[in-house]
Design an enzyme around this catalytic site. Structure first.
Site, PDB file in Angstrom:
ATOM      1  N   HIS A   1       1.442  -3.100   2.852  1.00  0.00           N
ATOM      2  CA  HIS A   1       0.055  -3.195   2.378  1.00  0.00           C
ATOM      3  C   HIS A   1      -0.356  -1.921   1.654  1.00  0.00           C
ATOM      4  O   HIS A   1      -0.036  -0.822   2.106  1.00  0.00           O
ATOM      5  CB  HIS A   1      -0.888  -3.351   3.568  1.00  0.00           C
ATOM      6  CG  HIS A   1      -0.939  -4.705   4.165  1.00  0.00           C
ATOM      7  ND1 HIS A   1       0.092  -5.269   4.863  1.00  0.00           N
ATOM      8  CD2 HIS A   1      -1.940  -5.640   4.181  1.00  0.00           C
ATOM      9  CE1 HIS A   1      -0.268  -6.485   5.288  1.00  0.00           C
ATOM     10  NE2 HIS A   1      -1.495  -6.729   4.888  1.00  0.00           N
TER      11      HIS A   1
ATOM     12  N   ASN B   1       6.795   2.619   5.829  1.00  0.00           N
ATOM     13  CA  ASN B   1       5.709   1.671   6.082  1.00  0.00           C
ATOM     14  C   ASN B   1       5.273   1.663   7.544  1.00  0.00           C
ATOM     15  O   ASN B   1       4.080   1.703   7.839  1.00  0.00           O
ATOM     16  CB  ASN B   1       6.166   0.267   5.670  1.00  0.00           C
ATOM     17  CG  ASN B   1       5.081  -0.768   5.837  1.00  0.00           C
ATOM     18  OD1 ASN B   1       3.928  -0.517   5.529  1.00  0.00           O
ATOM     19  ND2 ASN B   1       5.454  -1.934   6.336  1.00  0.00           N
TER      20      ASN B   1
END
Length: 284
Positions: free
Chosen positions: A121, A154
């Site tokens: 994201h 991430n």
DNA sequence: TTTAGTGT
């Protein structure tokens, strides 16, 4: 003969009326769109320093955040959103990733399958959900908000940064403007074929955090793909100018020359108490 | 409470 002239006059008048209608409608749309953009960005949405194929993008609007979408990189070049302190921050269950038809490119939810990259994201699930609600949360799972990130970045280093932003900086400052996005190698052709499906793989990611006050504060990070995940966050602090150089973007274009120089030209970590949060352990 | 892939 006379009849024909009046016929064409009538046609001309009709065209004129239609044109005025289109212009008014476009003007109203533009004004409304500007309003939405102003609500989701501080001192103007990011734009390109120079008009080059790699920096040109179009703006996609979501609940709670904007995306600057590049059809050449097949990537979001930036996302922009506000975070403000809320009473009882919480997020619902993670929704499924969704295809975003506005990108035109067919990026499906399993485009990343077997690639070794995470669907990372840019506008974060948890913070957007906690501040902007369920619909905004679902929009963060649109593939237009996703870019290939190595798992150790991430799930560890980048996740720690997102956690510090929503759990420490937001409560301390009340309101923040955040801009995040990918960084690519300097020469487009060097990396043009390095893709997950159609999506070009970035070499690094930036996150710019601003306290939008009379005397604004700014803190910017630049994190490469290849990290272990347990590095101290303050190792990656850079100036906004450096991110502008690496991305070809112009952040906060409405900022006065004077203010831009002070905010973007130097690294100032005073006031952020980075030492308290830079080494917090990874959750995952 | 906050990141995800996996293999279906």
């Amino acid at each position: 003969m006379r009849k024909r002239i009046s016929f064409w006059r009538r046609q001309a008048r009709n065209v004129g009326v239609s044109l005025v209608f289109v212009m008014v409608a476009t003007g109203l749309w533009y004004t409304q769109e500007q309003g939405y953009r102003d609500q989701l960005s501080w001192m103007g949405v990011p734009t390109w320093e120079t008009l080059t194929p790699t920096s040109v993008h179009r703006v996609l609007r979501n609940d709670g955040f904007l995306v600057g979408w590049s059809d050449l990189r097949v990537n979001p070049l930036w996302v922009s959103y506000y975070l403000h302190a809320v009473e009882d921050p919480h997020a619902g269950a993670r929704p499924d990733f969704q295809r975003d038809w506005r990108t035109l490119w067919p990026i499906t939810t399993d485009s990343y399958f077997g690639s070794g990259y995470d669907r990372g994201h840019l506008a974060p699930n948890y913070a957007i959900a906690a501040v902007h609600g369920r619909v905004a949360q679902s929009h963060t799972f649109r593939m237009s908000n996703i870019t290939p990130q190595r798992p150790d970045l991430n799930r560890r280093l980048w996740q720690r940064l997102e956690e510090v932003v929503i759990d420490h900086f937001v409560p301390r400052f009340g309101t923040l403007q955040v801009i995040a996005g990918p960084v690519f190698p300097e020469r487009y052709l060097d990396n043009a074929l390095n893709r997950v499906g159609l999506v070009e793989v970035p070499e690094a990611f930036y996150k710019i955090i601003v306290v939008p006050a009379e005397q604004p504060l700014a803190l910017a990070f630049l994190m490469p793909q290849n990290v272990r995940g347990n590095e101290p966050l303050d190792r990656y602090v850079v100036s906004i100018d450096e991110i502008e150089m690496r991305t070809g973007l112009d952040f906060f274009p409405n900022l006065s020359e004077d203010m831009a120089g002070r905010l973007e030209g130097q690294v100032r970590t005073q006031g952020w108490e980075l030492e308290k949060v830079a080494r917090l352990p990874s959750r995952f």
